[in-house]
Design a protein around this motif. Sequence first.
Motif, mmCIF file in Angstrom:
data_model
loop_
_atom_site.group_PDB
_atom_site.id
_atom_site.type_symbol
_atom_site.label_atom_id
_atom_site.label_comp_id
_atom_site.label_asym_id
_atom_site.label_seq_id
_atom_site.Cartn_x
_atom_site.Cartn_y
_atom_site.Cartn_z
ATOM 1 N N ILE A 1 23.839 -68.301 1.125
ATOM 2 C CA ILE A 1 22.813 -67.653 0.163
ATOM 3 C C ILE A 1 21.633 -67.446 1.190
ATOM 4 O O ILE A 1 20.894 -66.987 1.083
ATOM 5 C CB ILE A 1 22.729 -68.671 -0.856
ATOM 6 N N ILE A 2 21.735 -68.333 2.453
ATOM 7 C CA ILE A 2 20.329 -68.249 3.682
ATOM 8 C C ILE A 2 20.443 -67.169 3.437
ATOM 9 O O ILE A 2 19.559 -66.007 3.546
ATOM 10 C CB ILE A 2 20.988 -69.700 3.910
ATOM 11 N N ARG A 3 21.691 -66.389 3.990
ATOM 12 C CA ARG A 3 21.863 -65.509 5.080
ATOM 13 C C ARG A 3 21.624 -64.332 3.898
ATOM 14 O O ARG A 3 20.594 -62.919 4.523
ATOM 15 C CB ARG A 3 23.192 -64.873 5.341
ATOM 16 N N GLU B 1 17.592 -62.027 4.509
ATOM 17 C CA GLU B 1 18.728 -60.371 4.184
ATOM 18 C C GLU B 1 17.317 -59.665 3.069
ATOM 19 O O GLU B 1 16.818 -58.647 3.601
ATOM 20 C CB GLU B 1 20.149 -60.215 3.807
ATOM 21 N N ASN B 2 16.938 -59.899 2.441
ATOM 22 C CA ASN B 2 16.506 -59.363 1.111
ATOM 23 C C ASN B 2 15.005 -59.424 1.663
ATOM 24 O O ASN B 2 14.128 -58.865 1.326
ATOM 25 C CB ASN B 2 16.708 -60.399 -0.081
ATOM 26 N N GLN B 3 14.931 -61.036 2.490
ATOM 27 C CA GLN B 3 13.290 -61.367 2.620
ATOM 28 C C GLN B 3 12.743 -60.018 3.394
ATOM 29 O O GLN B 3 11.530 -59.721 3.515
ATOM 30 C CB GLN B 3 13.592 -62.819 2.640
ATOM 31 N N ALA C 1 21.685 -60.003 7.552
ATOM 32 C CA ALA C 1 22.225 -60.688 7.804
ATOM 33 C C ALA C 1 23.846 -61.611 8.431
ATOM 34 O O ALA C 1 24.500 -62.034 8.521
ATOM 35 C CB ALA C 1 21.995 -62.195 7.912
ATOM 36 N N PRO C 2 24.736 -60.902 6.677
ATOM 37 C CA PRO C 2 25.505 -61.621 6.998
ATOM 38 C C PRO C 2 26.897 -60.502 7.580
ATOM 39 O O PRO C 2 28.298 -61.373 7.655
ATOM 40 C CB PRO C 2 26.201 -60.770 5.413
ATOM 41 N N GLU C 3 26.160 -59.395 8.391
ATOM 42 C CA GLU C 3 27.025 -58.703 8.885
ATOM 43 C C GLU C 3 27.030 -59.841 10.379
ATOM 44 O O GLU C 3 27.393 -58.588 11.621
ATOM 45 C CB GLU C 3 26.541 -57.112 8.938
#
Length: 158
Positions: free
Chosen positions: A71-73, A77-79, A84-86
């Motif tokens: 969720i944080i990642r 990423e969106n913000q 981040a997830p990769e």
Amino acid sequence: LLLIFIILILLAAGIFIFTRFFKVKAKKMEEAPVDPRAAWEIAYDQFNGLEKSSLLEDGQFKAYYSRLSGIIRLYFENQFKIKAPEMTTEEFLWSLKESRHLTVEQNDTLKQFLNSCDIVKFAKFIPRVEEGKESLQLARKLVEETRIVSNESGSVSG
């Protein structure tokens, strides 16, 4: 001559498979729905869903912390448009530090948060249920401190 013919057939087959693979992948990417809400709104909904789940009470700590760090990642990423997830945790933290979107304190808090998630996810550490709840509150605090809210007048505040 036969060897050249075989090489051409293999090359054509390789090109066909390669282009077909990328068309399928591109089509899947196009089909992914985009959530129009702000990054913080999406994160809060996901936090609420995680909080309502029974993962902590059922002792599914790895799943709980995996979702929480995800969720944080995704939020970051969106913000801040950081993939981040990769990234590994260290790459992610370095990328955020270089972007200068966060204060030194926020970077330190995020590093502590992600490292605690990694310990549960990868080192098989078993936290107390209360620690899981505290980690969720820390994640909420990170989102609250870094969100950008637009009001009707079009100005941005943080």
